[in-house]
Design a protein around this motif. Structure first.
Motif, PDB file in Angstrom:
ATOM      1  N   MET A 113      -1.979  -4.716  23.237  1.00  0.00           N
ATOM      2  CA  MET A 113      -2.737  -3.472  23.396  1.00  0.00           C
ATOM      3  C   MET A 113      -2.033  -2.464  24.301  1.00  0.00           C
ATOM      4  SD  MET A 113      -6.692  -4.769  23.503  1.00  0.00           S
ATOM      5  CE  MET A 113      -6.491  -5.847  24.914  1.00  0.00           C
ATOM      6  N   SER A 114      -0.898  -2.841  24.882  1.00  0.00           N
ATOM      7  CA  SER A 114      -0.208  -1.965  25.845  1.00  0.00           C
ATOM      8  C   SER A 114       1.056  -1.345  25.273  1.00  0.00           C
ATOM      9  CB  SER A 114       0.146  -2.773  27.096  1.00  0.00           C
ATOM     10  OG  SER A 114      -0.994  -3.284  27.701  1.00  0.00           O
ATOM     11  N   TYR A 115       1.124  -1.205  23.974  1.00  0.00           N
ATOM     12  CA  TYR A 115       2.334  -0.678  23.348  1.00  0.00           C
ATOM     13  C   TYR A 115       2.524   0.820  23.558  1.00  0.00           C
ATOM     14  CZ  TYR A 115      -1.005   0.630  19.742  1.00  0.00           C
ATOM     15  OH  TYR A 115      -2.069   1.148  19.083  1.00  0.00           O
ATOM     16  N   SER A 116       1.518   1.524  24.093  1.00  0.00           N
ATOM     17  CA  SER A 116       1.592   2.979  24.228  1.00  0.00           C
ATOM     18  C   SER A 116       2.631   3.432  25.249  1.00  0.00           C
ATOM     19  CB  SER A 116       0.224   3.545  24.604  1.00  0.00           C
ATOM     20  OG  SER A 116      -0.189   3.007  25.844  1.00  0.00           O
ATOM     21  N   SER A 117       2.895   2.624  26.243  1.00  0.00           N
ATOM     22  CA  SER A 117       3.824   3.012  27.302  1.00  0.00           C
ATOM     23  C   SER A 117       4.754   1.837  27.617  1.00  0.00           C
ATOM     24  CB  SER A 117       3.027   3.405  28.540  1.00  0.00           C
ATOM     25  OG  SER A 117       3.766   3.245  29.706  1.00  0.00           O
ATOM     26  N   PRO A 118       6.060   2.076  27.712  1.00  0.00           N
ATOM     27  CA  PRO A 118       6.984   0.976  28.031  1.00  0.00           C
ATOM     28  C   PRO A 118       6.679   0.313  29.377  1.00  0.00           C
ATOM     29  CG  PRO A 118       8.205   2.881  27.246  1.00  0.00           C
ATOM     30  CD  PRO A 118       6.775   3.310  27.403  1.00  0.00           C
ATOM     31  N   ASP A 119       6.264   1.092  30.372  1.00  0.00           N
ATOM     32  CA  ASP A 119       5.943   0.518  31.684  1.00  0.00           C
ATOM     33  C   ASP A 119       4.724  -0.391  31.601  1.00  0.00           C
ATOM     34  OD1 ASP A 119       8.061   1.782  32.896  1.00  0.00           O
ATOM     35  OD2 ASP A 119       6.869   3.509  33.538  1.00  0.00           O
ATOM     36  N   ARG A 120       3.695   0.077  30.935  1.00  0.00           N
ATOM     37  CA  ARG A 120       2.480  -0.752  30.770  1.00  0.00           C
ATOM     38  C   ARG A 120       2.798  -2.000  29.958  1.00  0.00           C
ATOM     39  NH1 ARG A 120      -2.477   1.828  28.429  1.00  0.00           N
ATOM     40  NH2 ARG A 120      -3.337  -0.125  29.118  1.00  0.00           N
ATOM     41  N   PHE A 121       3.625  -1.844  28.927  1.00  0.00           N
ATOM     42  CA  PHE A 121       3.995  -2.978  28.086  1.00  0.00           C
ATOM     43  C   PHE A 121       4.731  -4.040  28.907  1.00  0.00           C
ATOM     44  CE2 PHE A 121       6.943  -5.258  25.341  1.00  0.00           C
ATOM     45  CZ  PHE A 121       6.092  -5.734  24.348  1.00  0.00           C
ATOM     46  N   ASN A 122       5.714  -3.618  29.717  1.00  0.00           N
ATOM     47  CA  ASN A 122       6.491  -4.565  30.535  1.00  0.00           C
ATOM     48  C   ASN A 122       5.610  -5.275  31.552  1.00  0.00           C
ATOM     49  OD1 ASN A 122       8.902  -4.063  29.215  1.00  0.00           O
ATOM     50  ND2 ASN A 122       9.460  -2.391  30.594  1.00  0.00           N
ATOM     51  N   LEU A 123       4.720  -4.535  32.194  1.00  0.00           N
ATOM     52  CA  LEU A 123       3.801  -5.136  33.158  1.00  0.00           C
ATOM     53  C   LEU A 123       2.882  -6.149  32.483  1.00  0.00           C
ATOM     54  CD1 LEU A 123       2.796  -5.163  36.085  1.00  0.00           C
ATOM     55  CD2 LEU A 123       1.205  -3.361  35.441  1.00  0.00           C
ATOM     56  N   ALA A 124       2.329  -5.774  31.328  1.00  0.00           N
ATOM     57  CA  ALA A 124       1.436  -6.668  30.595  1.00  0.00           C
ATOM     58  C   ALA A 124       2.188  -7.905  30.118  1.00  0.00           C
ATOM     59  CB  ALA A 124       0.806  -5.943  29.418  1.00  0.00           C
ATOM     60  N   LEU A 125       3.420  -7.733  29.670  1.00  0.00           N
ATOM     61  CA  LEU A 125       4.207  -8.864  29.192  1.00  0.00           C
ATOM     62  C   LEU A 125       4.461  -9.873  30.310  1.00  0.00           C
ATOM     63  CD1 LEU A 125       5.707 -10.202  26.867  1.00  0.00           C
ATOM     64  CD2 LEU A 125       7.739  -8.881  27.524  1.00  0.00           C
ATOM     65  N   LYS A 126       4.825  -9.405  31.497  1.00  0.00           N
ATOM     66  CA  LYS A 126       5.036 -10.301  32.636  1.00  0.00           C
ATOM     67  C   LYS A 126       3.751 -11.055  32.971  1.00  0.00           C
ATOM     68  CE  LYS A 126       8.533  -7.305  34.658  1.00  0.00           C
ATOM     69  NZ  LYS A 126       8.842  -6.353  35.709  1.00  0.00           N
ATOM     70  N   HIS A 127       2.650 -10.351  32.963  1.00  0.00           N
ATOM     71  CA  HIS A 127       1.349 -10.934  33.247  1.00  0.00           C
ATOM     72  C   HIS A 127       1.012 -12.002  32.210  1.00  0.00           C
ATOM     73  CE1 HIS A 127      -3.149 -10.594  33.670  1.00  0.00           C
ATOM     74  NE2 HIS A 127      -2.758 -10.744  34.921  1.00  0.00           N
ATOM     75  N   ASP A 128       1.205 -11.677  30.944  1.00  0.00           N
ATOM     76  CA  ASP A 128       0.868 -12.612  29.872  1.00  0.00           C
ATOM     77  C   ASP A 128       1.818 -13.799  29.820  1.00  0.00           C
ATOM     78  OD1 ASP A 128      -1.245 -10.978  29.293  1.00  0.00           O
ATOM     79  OD2 ASP A 128      -0.304 -10.038  27.553  1.00  0.00           O
ATOM     80  N   LEU A 129       3.078 -13.596  30.193  1.00  0.00           N
ATOM     81  CA  LEU A 129       4.009 -14.728  30.253  1.00  0.00           C
ATOM     82  C   LEU A 129       3.577 -15.727  31.327  1.00  0.00           C
ATOM     83  CD1 LEU A 129       7.491 -13.026  29.768  1.00  0.00           C
ATOM     84  CD2 LEU A 129       6.336 -14.605  28.201  1.00  0.00           C
TER      85      LEU A 129
END
Length: 163
Positions: A113-129
Protein backbone atom coordinates in the motif's frame (compact mmCIF):
# COMPACT_ATOMS: atom_id res chain seq x y z
CA UNK A 1 24.48 5.07 15.46
CA UNK A 2 23.78 4.77 19.20
CA UNK A 3 24.63 1.07 19.02
CA UNK A 4 27.97 1.87 17.45
CA UNK A 5 28.54 4.31 20.32
CA UNK A 6 28.28 1.42 22.80
CA UNK A 7 24.62 1.58 23.78
CA UNK A 8 24.10 -2.18 23.44
CA UNK A 9 21.24 -2.14 25.95
CA UNK A 10 19.05 -0.85 23.09
CA UNK A 11 18.92 -4.43 21.74
CA UNK A 12 17.11 -5.48 24.93
CA UNK A 13 14.73 -2.53 25.18
CA UNK A 14 13.37 -1.97 21.68
CA UNK A 15 10.49 -4.49 22.04
CA UNK A 16 9.17 -2.43 24.97
CA UNK A 17 9.35 1.00 23.33
CA UNK A 18 6.70 2.40 21.01
CA UNK A 19 6.65 5.45 18.78
CA UNK A 20 3.08 6.58 19.48
CA UNK A 21 0.08 5.61 21.58
CA UNK A 22 -1.49 4.16 18.41
CA UNK A 23 1.59 1.97 17.89
CA UNK A 24 1.31 0.73 21.48
CA UNK A 25 -2.42 0.00 21.11
CA UNK A 26 -1.85 -1.87 17.82
CA UNK A 27 0.80 -4.03 19.53
CA UNK A 28 -1.46 -4.69 22.52
CA UNK A 29 -4.29 -5.77 20.22
CA UNK A 30 -1.90 -8.01 18.26
CA UNK A 31 -0.49 -9.57 21.44
CA UNK A 32 -3.98 -10.23 22.82
CA UNK A 33 -5.10 -11.72 19.51
CA UNK A 34 -2.10 -14.05 19.21
CA UNK A 35 -2.48 -15.01 22.89
CA UNK A 36 -6.17 -15.88 22.48
CA UNK A 37 -5.51 -17.96 19.37
CA UNK A 38 -2.60 -19.78 21.05
CA UNK A 39 -4.80 -20.49 24.09
CA UNK A 40 -7.57 -21.85 21.87
CA UNK A 41 -5.03 -24.11 20.14
CA UNK A 42 -3.91 -25.33 23.59
CA UNK A 43 -0.33 -24.22 23.02
CA UNK A 44 1.99 -24.90 25.95
CA UNK A 45 2.41 -21.53 27.73
CA UNK A 46 6.11 -21.91 28.63
CA UNK A 47 6.93 -23.09 25.12
CA UNK A 48 4.99 -20.19 23.57
CA UNK A 49 6.38 -17.58 25.98
CA UNK A 50 9.99 -18.64 25.34
CA UNK A 51 9.63 -18.46 21.57
CA UNK A 52 7.69 -15.19 21.78
CA UNK A 53 10.30 -13.47 23.97
CA UNK A 54 13.34 -14.95 22.21
CA UNK A 55 11.99 -13.92 18.81
CA UNK A 56 11.02 -10.52 20.16
CA UNK A 57 14.62 -9.81 21.05
CA UNK A 58 16.52 -11.56 18.27
CA UNK A 59 14.37 -11.92 15.13
CA UNK A 60 14.86 -8.31 14.05
CA UNK A 61 18.67 -8.49 14.32
CA UNK A 62 19.41 -10.17 10.95
CA UNK A 63 17.34 -7.52 9.19
CA UNK A 64 18.83 -4.72 11.31
CA UNK A 65 22.42 -5.75 10.56
CA UNK A 66 21.65 -5.93 6.83
CA UNK A 67 19.59 -2.73 6.65
CA UNK A 68 20.05 -0.26 9.49
CA UNK A 69 16.68 1.07 10.71
CA UNK A 70 14.93 2.03 13.92
CA UNK A 71 13.33 -1.02 15.52
CA UNK A 72 10.49 -0.32 17.94
CA UNK A 73 7.67 -2.35 19.46
CA UNK A 74 6.70 -5.94 19.96
CA UNK A 75 5.35 -6.64 16.49
CA UNK A 76 8.28 -8.93 15.63
CA UNK A 77 7.40 -11.06 18.67
CA UNK A 78 3.72 -10.95 17.77
CA UNK A 79 4.47 -12.24 14.28
CA UNK A 80 6.63 -15.00 15.80
CA UNK A 81 3.50 -15.97 17.72
CA UNK A 82 1.64 -16.21 14.43
CA UNK A 83 4.51 -18.38 13.15
CA UNK A 84 4.01 -20.74 16.11
CA UNK A 85 0.26 -20.77 15.45
CA UNK A 86 0.86 -21.65 11.79
CA UNK A 87 2.45 -24.88 13.02
CA UNK A 88 0.18 -25.56 16.00
CA UNK A 89 -2.85 -25.87 13.70
CA UNK A 90 -1.50 -29.24 12.56
CA UNK A 91 -2.95 -30.70 15.79
CA UNK A 92 -6.39 -30.07 14.29
CA UNK A 93 -5.60 -31.43 10.80
CA UNK A 94 -5.28 -27.96 9.29
CA UNK A 95 -2.48 -27.62 6.78
CA UNK A 96 0.10 -25.13 8.00
CA UNK A 97 0.87 -24.06 4.45
CA UNK A 98 -2.67 -22.65 4.24
CA UNK A 99 -2.03 -20.45 7.28
CA UNK A 100 1.36 -19.39 5.93
CA UNK A 101 -0.21 -18.53 2.56
CA UNK A 102 -2.63 -16.20 4.35
CA UNK A 103 0.03 -14.53 6.51
CA UNK A 104 2.70 -13.75 3.92
CA UNK A 105 0.52 -11.28 1.94
CA UNK A 106 -0.77 -9.91 5.26
CA UNK A 107 2.79 -9.28 6.42
CA UNK A 108 3.59 -7.29 3.27
CA UNK A 109 0.26 -5.43 3.07
CA UNK A 110 1.84 -2.19 4.35
CA UNK A 111 4.57 -2.35 1.70
CA UNK A 112 2.05 -3.04 -1.06
CA UNK A 113 0.00 0.00 0.00
CA UNK A 114 3.05 2.31 0.18
CA UNK A 115 3.98 2.34 -3.49
CA UNK A 116 3.09 6.05 -3.86
CA UNK A 117 6.40 7.30 -2.47
CA UNK A 118 9.86 5.65 -2.58
CA UNK A 119 10.61 6.81 0.99
CA UNK A 120 7.37 5.39 2.37
CA UNK A 121 7.91 2.19 0.39
CA UNK A 122 11.46 1.70 1.78
CA UNK A 123 10.32 2.38 5.35
CA UNK A 124 7.37 -0.01 5.01
CA UNK A 125 9.58 -2.68 3.45
CA UNK A 126 12.06 -2.56 6.35
CA UNK A 127 9.18 -2.76 8.81
CA UNK A 128 7.57 -5.68 7.00
CA UNK A 129 10.87 -7.55 6.65
CA UNK A 130 11.21 -7.44 10.45
CA UNK A 131 7.68 -8.90 10.70
CA UNK A 132 8.61 -11.63 8.23
CA UNK A 133 11.75 -12.34 10.24
CA UNK A 134 9.63 -12.73 13.39
CA UNK A 135 7.25 -15.07 11.56
CA UNK A 136 10.13 -17.22 10.26
CA UNK A 137 11.83 -17.22 13.69
CA UNK A 138 8.57 -18.42 15.26
CA UNK A 139 8.33 -21.33 12.82
CA UNK A 140 12.03 -22.17 13.11
CA UNK A 141 12.09 -22.10 16.91
CA UNK A 142 8.88 -24.17 16.99
CA UNK A 143 10.72 -26.96 15.16
CA UNK A 144 14.02 -26.50 17.02
CA UNK A 145 12.44 -26.63 20.45
CA UNK A 146 10.25 -29.56 19.40
CA UNK A 147 13.37 -31.44 18.33
CA UNK A 148 15.19 -30.55 21.57
CA UNK A 149 12.17 -31.63 23.62
CA UNK A 150 12.22 -34.96 21.79
CA UNK A 151 15.89 -35.45 22.60
CA UNK A 152 15.49 -34.46 26.25
CA UNK A 153 12.42 -36.59 26.93
CA UNK A 154 13.77 -39.76 25.33
CA UNK A 155 15.00 -42.33 27.82
CA UNK A 156 18.72 -41.95 28.48
CA UNK A 157 19.48 -45.36 27.06
CA UNK A 158 18.07 -44.40 23.67
CA UNK A 159 19.74 -41.05 23.82
CA UNK A 160 23.16 -42.58 24.57
CA UNK A 161 22.77 -44.97 21.62
CA UNK A 162 22.57 -41.96 19.30
CA UNK A 163 25.76 -40.48 20.71
Amino acid sequence: TEIKAGQYWRFATYPFTHLTARHLIENIIGAVLVGIIATELKTDFIYFAFIYLFSGFFAVLPIWFAIQFIALGASTAIFSGFGIISQEVKKYNIKSIAIIAVFIPFIFARTMMSYSSPDRFNLALKHDLSHLSGFVFGIGLFFLIGWLRFLITKPRRQLLRRV
